[in-house]
Design an enzyme around this catalytic site. Sequence first.
Site, PDB file in Angstrom:
ATOM      1  CE  LYS A 135      -3.730   0.936  11.507  1.00 20.40           C
ATOM      2  NZ  LYS A 135      -4.029   1.118  10.086  1.00 20.40           N
TER       3      LYS A 135
ATOM      4  CB  THR B 153      -2.761  -2.153  14.115  1.00 15.18           C
ATOM      5  OG1 THR B 153      -2.706  -1.362  12.925  1.00 15.18           O
ATOM      6  CG2 THR B 153      -4.107  -1.952  14.788  1.00 15.18           C
TER       7      THR B 153
ATOM      8  CE  LYS C  97      -3.052  -7.568  14.401  1.00 19.64           C
ATOM      9  NZ  LYS C  97      -2.558  -6.148  14.403  1.00 19.64           N
TER      10      LYS C  97
END
Length: 292
Positions: free
Chosen positions: A169, A93, A238
């Site tokens: 994603k 990702t 994140k």
Amino acid sequence: MHIGFIGLGQMGSAIAANLVKTGHDVKVWNRSPEKAAPLVAAGATLAASPADAASGEVVLTMLADDMAVEAVTFGEDGILAAPNKPIHVSLSTISFALAEKLTAAHAEASGSFVAAPVFGRPAAAAAAKLFVVAAGPAQALAACTPLFEAIGQKTFPLGHTPSAATIVKLSGNFLILSVIESLAEAMTLAEKHGVEKAALLEILTGTLFGAPIYQVYGKILVDQSFRPAGFAAPLGLKDMNLVAAAATDARVPMPVLSLLRDRLLATIAREGDDIDWSGIARTVADNAGPAS
């Protein structure tokens, strides 16, 4: 197929193991080389550098963040230094900006970049049951199809622009955390009124909320199995920061995202970095005070 695999964390090790099992010639590299030992014992070869890992037809990366992906791509003895110019497939990702940067860099070097982030936790990776969202040049996607079939239960081709897969994603991870948050709030409400979380989950998943995401994370919340982390809270933070960057670039207000980021920050501050991102449920419950 002669392939390289870079990044041997929980997800990467499981994915690489399935590629070895399906007969591919796999050369692995990890910053901590001792993590490669089980794979080497299973038939993989240990690479001396990211460039060495990229000496085959395809090199796949499964790394924690943009910085790690950039380091193995652009660094000394990185993927771009490989003379054969393999297809670089990022399973991680990553940010929209990095997907664009990698696309341009590989094209300039006469190579190809494919973004193929995956949905699924470590158990799904080990069982080769991931969902793969893949975007990149048509020829590169076709070449990578056997690899995607070896690691996942379904691949969703998304066209020739890699950053599109990255956005899917990021959007998906935002929704996953939204489900965790709403489940945690609903379970906390029910429990405060004397209804057990397990009973609530059984009713919800047996009626309108039978999707895998509610079943998987609902069980985690009921069992409070937040350690060991399948997806650590700092990684979730994140990802939410990457969602925020993409939203800012596109001028898309996402008020729920702000709540989720704060919830992750509070949970990490209370629980430490080793808790699963679903551990935000503990913070939700704590904020509601003791059961009456």
